[in-house]
Design a protein around this motif. Structure first.
Motif, PDB file in Angstrom:
ATOM      1  N   LEU A 199       0.854  -1.181   0.000  1.00 30.82           N
ATOM      2  CA  LEU A 199       0.000   0.000   0.000  1.00 30.82           C
ATOM      3  C   LEU A 199       0.891   1.231   0.000  1.00 30.82           C
ATOM      4  O   LEU A 199       1.737   1.383   0.881  1.00 30.82           O
ATOM      5  N   GLY A 200       0.718   2.104  -1.002  1.00 25.24           N
ATOM      6  CA  GLY A 200       1.413   3.380  -1.026  1.00 25.24           C
ATOM      7  C   GLY A 200       0.536   4.462  -0.428  1.00 25.24           C
ATOM      8  O   GLY A 200      -0.686   4.472  -0.640  1.00 25.24           O
ATOM      9  N   ILE A 201       1.146   5.365   0.330  1.00 21.16           N
ATOM     10  CA  ILE A 201       0.400   6.451   0.976  1.00 21.16           C
ATOM     11  C   ILE A 201       1.201   7.736   0.852  1.00 21.16           C
ATOM     12  O   ILE A 201       2.409   7.758   1.147  1.00 21.16           O
ATOM     13  N   GLU A 202       0.530   8.797   0.445  1.00 21.93           N
ATOM     14  CA  GLU A 202       1.132  10.126   0.457  1.00 21.93           C
ATOM     15  C   GLU A 202       0.014  11.149   0.607  1.00 21.93           C
ATOM     16  O   GLU A 202      -0.969  11.100  -0.144  1.00 21.93           O
ATOM     17  N   GLY A 203       0.140  12.069   1.573  1.00 18.81           N
ATOM     18  CA  GLY A 203      -0.922  13.025   1.830  1.00 18.81           C
ATOM     19  C   GLY A 203      -2.217  12.294   2.133  1.00 18.81           C
ATOM     20  O   GLY A 203      -2.274  11.426   3.010  1.00 18.81           O
ATOM     21  N   GLU A 204      -3.299  12.613   1.379  1.00 21.39           N
ATOM     22  CA  GLU A 204      -4.585  11.935   1.523  1.00 21.39           C
ATOM     23  C   GLU A 204      -4.744  10.777   0.538  1.00 21.39           C
ATOM     24  O   GLU A 204      -5.797  10.135   0.510  1.00 21.39           O
ATOM     25  N   HIS A 205      -3.734  10.501  -0.254  1.00 26.47           N
ATOM     26  CA  HIS A 205      -3.854   9.529  -1.345  1.00 26.47           C
ATOM     27  C   HIS A 205      -3.295   8.163  -0.942  1.00 26.47           C
ATOM     28  O   HIS A 205      -2.295   8.062  -0.229  1.00 26.47           O
ATOM     29  N   ARG A 206      -3.962   7.117  -1.434  1.00 24.62           N
ATOM     30  CA  ARG A 206      -3.503   5.746  -1.251  1.00 24.62           C
ATOM     31  C   ARG A 206      -3.558   5.026  -2.594  1.00 24.62           C
ATOM     32  O   ARG A 206      -4.464   5.277  -3.402  1.00 24.62           O
ATOM     33  N   TRP A 207      -2.631   4.126  -2.811  1.00 23.40           N
ATOM     34  CA  TRP A 207      -2.625   3.327  -4.037  1.00 23.40           C
ATOM     35  C   TRP A 207      -1.984   1.973  -3.751  1.00 23.40           C
ATOM     36  O   TRP A 207      -1.317   1.786  -2.732  1.00 23.40           O
ATOM     37  N   ILE A 208      -2.212   1.045  -4.676  1.00 27.73           N
ATOM     38  CA  ILE A 208      -1.745  -0.327  -4.505  1.00 27.73           C
ATOM     39  C   ILE A 208      -0.686  -0.664  -5.556  1.00 27.73           C
ATOM     40  O   ILE A 208      -0.819  -0.329  -6.729  1.00 27.73           O
ATOM     41  N   ILE A 209       0.360  -1.341  -5.096  1.00 22.65           N
ATOM     42  CA  ILE A 209       1.354  -1.953  -5.974  1.00 22.65           C
ATOM     43  C   ILE A 209       1.433  -3.419  -5.574  1.00 22.65           C
ATOM     44  O   ILE A 209       1.465  -3.731  -4.380  1.00 22.65           O
ATOM     45  N   ASP A 210       1.447  -4.321  -6.537  1.00 24.54           N
ATOM     46  CA  ASP A 210       1.624  -5.717  -6.177  1.00 24.54           C
ATOM     47  C   ASP A 210       2.399  -6.448  -7.261  1.00 24.54           C
ATOM     48  O   ASP A 210       2.851  -5.845  -8.238  1.00 24.54           O
ATOM     49  N   THR A 211       2.578  -7.739  -7.065  1.00 27.14           N
ATOM     50  CA  THR A 211       3.437  -8.523  -7.962  1.00 27.14           C
ATOM     51  C   THR A 211       2.653  -9.191  -9.066  1.00 27.14           C
ATOM     52  O   THR A 211       3.225  -9.985  -9.829  1.00 27.14           O
ATOM     53  N   VAL A 212       1.375  -8.884  -9.195  1.00 24.68           N
ATOM     54  CA  VAL A 212       0.563  -9.387 -10.296  1.00 24.68           C
ATOM     55  C   VAL A 212       0.472  -8.310 -11.355  1.00 24.68           C
ATOM     56  O   VAL A 212       0.220  -7.134 -11.042  1.00 24.68           O
ATOM     57  N   ASP A 213       0.688  -8.654 -12.597  1.00 24.32           N
ATOM     58  CA  ASP A 213       0.590  -7.685 -13.691  1.00 24.32           C
ATOM     59  C   ASP A 213      -0.866  -7.523 -14.079  1.00 24.32           C
ATOM     60  O   ASP A 213      -1.528  -8.459 -14.522  1.00 24.32           O
ATOM     61  N   HIS A 214      -1.364  -6.280 -13.933  1.00 22.71           N
ATOM     62  CA  HIS A 214      -2.753  -5.966 -14.251  1.00 22.71           C
ATOM     63  C   HIS A 214      -2.815  -5.263 -15.606  1.00 22.71           C
ATOM     64  O   HIS A 214      -1.865  -4.650 -16.042  1.00 22.71           O
ATOM     65  N   HIS A 215      -3.981  -5.319 -16.198  1.00 20.75           N
ATOM     66  CA  HIS A 215      -4.176  -4.681 -17.493  1.00 20.75           C
ATOM     67  C   HIS A 215      -5.153  -3.516 -17.437  1.00 20.75           C
ATOM     68  O   HIS A 215      -5.268  -2.756 -18.382  1.00 20.75           O
ATOM     69  N   GLU A 216      -5.869  -3.394 -16.309  1.00 22.33           N
ATOM     70  CA  GLU A 216      -6.782  -2.292 -16.137  1.00 22.33           C
ATOM     71  C   GLU A 216      -6.571  -1.698 -14.756  1.00 22.33           C
ATOM     72  O   GLU A 216      -6.265  -2.412 -13.811  1.00 22.33           O
TER      73      GLU A 216
END
Length: 259
Positions: A239-256
């Motif tokens: 889980l990435g976090i900066e300010g009020e924002h959160r996002w996901i990074i993982d080891t599965v390659d997504h297309h959308e």
């Protein structure tokens, strides 16, 4: 490399945030998958570089060991990262608790270790399967003392139960609802599922946790679970976090990507 913004279901309270200029990546349960950890760290480095300057930190949520094939390699990788970088920290999970208790000779925890994926852990330290299967509990304890590096044991003993950053609480399993943080027990912080998972109220901090495997990231108004079962799914999540924002990074390659 794929980075995916989370859809945010906001509580009535203001959205959780980190102080300005701070960026964090929290990594879920690794469970012996050094291959996935190294891949995720590469993706985190690329994501971090793409977002511009910040004071960046990494928090591993515990359960480095058991189930996967290379617990010894994971512990050593994280130990070296924590030793060389002040911005990398690691929490103690319930599997570290079991592992250390078995190392210290608790017979019940030796048995639990073997039932909870510890056979793979012992193999990763160079022990032979036949020797593990034939050993008595005292003999297994002696084998662990012989084959597990003392610096790794010292590192695991040093791990924290929780970390606080801005409006976020990082913990392995969760917290007991309604109880002040200073009164939480290590057992709950490392082991709890219910009533934490079912609690819908605000905890005072937004809780980031692992421990309970879900098919995808489990985002709620008061917590977010990021244990996606890496040892069996091949998906290790950060889980990435900066300010009020959160996002996901993982080891599965997504297309959308989500929004």
């Amino acid at each position: 490399m794929f980075s995916r913004l989370l859809s945010r279901r906001r509580p009535s309270a203001p959205p959780a945030q980190l102080p300005a200029g701070r960026r964090l990546y929290a990594i879920g349960d690794v469970h012996g998958r050094l291959d996935l950890l190294d891949e995720l760290l590469r993706r985190i480095d690329a994501d971090d570089a793409s977002r511009g300057g910040a004071q960046t930190g990494i928090i591993l949520l515990g359960d480095l060991v058991d189930r996967g094939p290379d617990s010894a390699g994971v512990v050593e990788r994280v130990r070296q990262m924590c030793a060389s970088r002040q911005d990398v920290r690691c929490l103690c999970g319930n599997h570290e608790e079991i592992f250390l208790g078995a190392y210290d000779g608790d017979p019940d925890l030796v048995r639990l270790l073997l039932r909870a994926g510890g056979h793979e852990t012992l193999l990763s330290y160079g022990m032979k399967a036949a020797a593990i299967d034939q050993a008595t509990i005292p003999e297994l304890v002696d084998m662990m003392a012989r084959d597990i590096p003392a610096e790794q044991i010292a590192f695991l003993r040093s791990l924290d139960d929780y970390l606080l950053e801005g409006d976020y609480l990082f913990v392995h399993a969760g917290i007991r609802p309604g109880l002040p943080l200073e009164q939480q027990t290590s057992r709950d912080l490392r082991w709890i599922r219910q009533p934490f998972l079912e609690h819908g109220g605000h905890h005072g901090k937004y809780v980031v946790h692992g421990h309970t495997i879900t098919d995808g990231v489990d985002e709620r108004v008061n917590r977010i679970g990021i244990d996606t079962g890496a040892y069996r799914t091949g998906r290790l999540t950060a889980l990435g976090i900066e300010g009020e924002h959160r996002w996901i990074i993982d080891t599965v390659d997504h297309h959308e990507s989500g929004t």
